[in-house]
Scaffold this motif. Structure first.
Motif, PDB file in Angstrom:
ATOM      1  N   ARG A  53       0.824  -1.202   0.000  1.00  0.00           N
ATOM      2  CA  ARG A  53       0.000   0.000   0.000  1.00  0.00           C
ATOM      3  C   ARG A  53       0.858   1.252   0.000  1.00  0.00           C
ATOM      4  O   ARG A  53       0.552   2.241  -0.684  1.00  0.00           O
ATOM      5  N   ASN A  54       1.950   1.214   0.769  1.00  0.00           N
ATOM      6  CA  ASN A  54       2.843   2.379   0.796  1.00  0.00           C
ATOM      7  C   ASN A  54       3.444   2.624  -0.592  1.00  0.00           C
ATOM      8  O   ASN A  54       3.575   3.781  -1.047  1.00  0.00           O
ATOM      9  N   GLN A  55       3.824   1.546  -1.284  1.00  0.00           N
ATOM     10  CA  GLN A  55       4.345   1.690  -2.639  1.00  0.00           C
ATOM     11  C   GLN A  55       3.280   2.289  -3.570  1.00  0.00           C
ATOM     12  O   GLN A  55       3.574   3.133  -4.421  1.00  0.00           O
ATOM     13  N   ALA A  56       2.025   1.819  -3.399  1.00  0.00           N
ATOM     14  CA  ALA A  56       0.947   2.341  -4.235  1.00  0.00           C
ATOM     15  C   ALA A  56       0.714   3.825  -3.975  1.00  0.00           C
ATOM     16  O   ALA A  56       0.548   4.618  -4.919  1.00  0.00           O
ATOM     17  N   PHE A  57       0.717   4.204  -2.690  1.00  0.00           N
ATOM     18  CA  PHE A  57       0.532   5.622  -2.368  1.00  0.00           C
ATOM     19  C   PHE A  57       1.691   6.472  -2.896  1.00  0.00           C
ATOM     20  O   PHE A  57       1.495   7.586  -3.392  1.00  0.00           O
ATOM     21  N   PHE A  58       2.909   5.909  -2.764  1.00  0.00           N
ATOM     22  CA  PHE A  58       4.070   6.645  -3.293  1.00  0.00           C
ATOM     23  C   PHE A  58       3.948   6.817  -4.806  1.00  0.00           C
ATOM     24  O   PHE A  58       4.219   7.900  -5.346  1.00  0.00           O
ATOM     25  N   TYR A  59       3.511   5.749  -5.480  1.00  0.00           N
ATOM     26  CA  TYR A  59       3.347   5.854  -6.933  1.00  0.00           C
ATOM     27  C   TYR A  59       2.269   6.883  -7.286  1.00  0.00           C
ATOM     28  O   TYR A  59       2.434   7.662  -8.222  1.00  0.00           O
ATOM     29  N   LEU A  60       1.154   6.874  -6.521  1.00  0.00           N
ATOM     30  CA  LEU A  60       0.100   7.842  -6.800  1.00  0.00           C
ATOM     31  C   LEU A  60       0.605   9.268  -6.620  1.00  0.00           C
ATOM     32  O   LEU A  60       0.268  10.159  -7.415  1.00  0.00           O
ATOM     33  N   ALA A  61       1.423   9.483  -5.579  1.00  0.00           N
ATOM     34  CA  ALA A  61       1.979  10.819  -5.369  1.00  0.00           C
ATOM     35  C   ALA A  61       2.876  11.214  -6.540  1.00  0.00           C
ATOM     36  O   ALA A  61       2.791  12.336  -7.073  1.00  0.00           O
ATOM     37  N   VAL A  62       3.748  10.271  -6.936  1.00  0.00           N
ATOM     38  CA  VAL A  62       4.620  10.543  -8.088  1.00  0.00           C
ATOM     39  C   VAL A  62       3.793  10.732  -9.355  1.00  0.00           C
ATOM     40  O   VAL A  62       4.059  11.615 -10.179  1.00  0.00           O
ATOM     41  N   TYR A  63       2.743   9.894  -9.493  1.00  0.00           N
ATOM     42  CA  TYR A  63       1.897   9.949 -10.692  1.00  0.00           C
ATOM     43  C   TYR A  63       1.216  11.305 -10.826  1.00  0.00           C
ATOM     44  O   TYR A  63       1.273  11.945 -11.888  1.00  0.00           O
TER      45      TYR A  63
END
Length: 495
Positions: free
Chosen positions: A187-197
């Motif tokens: 989930r942390n990776q997904a949130f990080f990706y969403l922030a980067v996205y």
């Protein structure tokens, strides 16, 4: 199967995300905005799909590796525990002693991760969980069995396999681990990706809008130039320095605008020429018409002698003849402007000059003028009728300018045809206006000689249709030379 009462089996499914579009019904008018929105939408959709696929496959990979790691750990622990439980005196101990021994053995491998089953009975549980279906035969599989369950937001891995023990007893070892931290990392990776996205998307939106507007900026310049030209600013040009397709289009637009400007300028000049010509025609017709009306009125209302009647009729006849010549030449001149077709043909030069001389023979004899010609060319590529008309007008003007006994010479050599006379000549300041319709240097003398002021205008137009120009040289009291000089092409053919 459930590890504890009330737990539901976990179904592995990808999380769906809905990305909201731009709201409202605002209509995008600018082309650069349309292209920017299309580009940004395509970019965001592709980046979102690629990122979601990457995260999903990464989660599956991490989950698979985690299960594989714990299954290997369970396999090793089951083999080692089987060695410990393969103990013959164990059968003679009391149940409390045997249970204490089970705890002792399991604690040697992990304090809080294993559950030991004997048959369908739980004999030792070192975990904080309760195994709800201890009798499930899948726990005793020799290949091993594992499942991930979810309860209250926590993820638990349960893996079981048969314990290899020599003897009558059948043992099953179940490993239970809370792997919620792994999913938290996902989930942390997904949130990080969403922030980067979203950060990248915002930057991409700004860059795409800026670059698209800058790239298509020359189109706005073209649009403004077109509006200015349509508003009457024909000299307006598009200022585009790009060397791409837009720059090429701007160059073509500027060439088109220049052509339009030239054509409009020519049409305006032509309109002005025709207005001037019609005004001059009205002025020229006024004098003979006044004379005709006067003599006709005298014939109708005054008792004239026979000699006076004949004289009046003679004046009416002469004025009508002049009107006929003026209207004929005017129609010819207008026809020259409206019809630019030329029928090219090879004409023998000497034969053409001889014909002009023959046609002017009677006119020259009336004034005792000597007409000669010199030909240095063999054939000419011209429109014969137009060229004869041009030369006849030049010779006719030369004869009118000469006194009795004068000389007129036609010379053809190279790119030049010259008609020269030794007549009265023309003032220097009058020469530039000689090709204007109805312009006459000495109006009284010209009318007396039957002139209309249209001859040189016709000659100038015919010369233009042949790619030539008129050059007029004159010395007052000594004579005049009018030359037809071919510029755009060489119309003479030599054998």
């Amino acid at each position: 199967m459930a590890v504890a009462d009330g737990w539901d089996s976990h179904c592995h499914a990808g999380t769906k995300r809905h990305i909201g579009g731009m709201g409202g019904r605002g209509r995008v008018v600018k082309l650069w905005k349309k292209l920017s929105l299309i580009t940004v939408t395509a970019l965001m959709v592709s980046m979102g799909a690629a990122g979601a696929a990457a995260i999903y496959h990464s989660a599956l990979y991490i989950e698979g590796k985690t299960v594989e790691s714990y299954e290997q750990q369970l396999k090793a622990a089951a083999y080692a525990i089987g060695k410990e439980l393969d103990y013959e005196p164990l059968a003679g101990f009391q149940e409390a002693t045997v249970n204490a021994y089970y705890h002792y053995v399991l604690q040697k491998f992990d304090v809080s991760s294993y559950i030991l089953l004997e048959g369908d009975k739980e004999v030792c549980n070192m975990t904080p969980f309760v195994l709800a279906n201890a009798g499930d035969s899948r726990w005793g599989s020799e290949e091993g069995y594992s499942a991930i369950q979810q309860n209250g937001g926590r993820y638990v891995l349960a893996a079981g396999r048969k314990v290899p023990v020599v003897g009558e007893r059948e043992y099953k070892l179940v490993l239970v681990r809370d792997i919620s931290a792994i999913y938290a990392d996902i989930r942390n990776q997904a949130f990080f990706y969403l922030a980067v996205y979203f950060g990248t998307a915002l930057l991409a939106v700004c860059l795409v809008f800026f670059m698209t507007k800058r790239t298509l900026g020359p189109l706005q310049e073209l649009q403004q130039a077109a509006q200015d030209i349509s508003g009457g600013k024909l000299e307006r040009r598009a200022r585009v320095g790009a060397r791409d397709e837009i720059g090429q289009m701007a160059g073509a637009f500027n060439r088109m605008a220049a052509q339009i400007e030239n054509q409009v300028k020519e049409l305006r000049e032509e309109s002005e020429r025709r207005k001037l010509m019609l005004g001059s025609l009205a002025h020229e017709m006024k004098t003979p018409m006044t004379s005709i009306l006067g003599y006709a009125s005298s014939l109708l209302h005054v008792n004239l002698k026979e000699e006076q009647k004949e004289k009046a009729l003679q004046h009416i006849y002469e004025e009508c003849g002049r009107l006929e010549r003026v209207s004929s030449k005017l129609m010819s001149l207008i026809g020259m402007y409206e019809n630019d077709r030329i029928e090219w043909e090879e004409v023998p030069a000497r034969a053409l000059l001889e014909r002009v001389s023959l046609l002017e023979e009677g006119h020259c004899k009336e004034k005792h003028i000597t007409l000669t010609y010199e030909c240095g060319a063999e054939k000419w590529l011209v429109d014969e009728d137009l060229m004869i008309s041009l030369l006849l007008n030049l010779v006719d003007n030369a004869v009118k300018a000469c006194q009795d006994g004068g000389n007129v010479t036609i010379t053809a050599q190279g790119r030049r045809i010259t008609v020269r006379d030794d007549g009265c000549g023309i003032p220097k300041e009058e020469v530039p206006r000689l090709t204007e319709a109805f312009y006459m240097v000495d109006k009284a003398r010209s009318r007396k000689a039957g002139g209309s002021g249209l001859g040189l205008a016709l000659c100038d137009r015919i010369a233009g249709l042949h790619g030539a120009k008129l050059e007029i040289e004159s010395i007052l009291g000594e004579g005049t030379a009018v030359s037809v000089v071919f510029e755009r092409f060489y119309p003479f053919i030599r054998k």
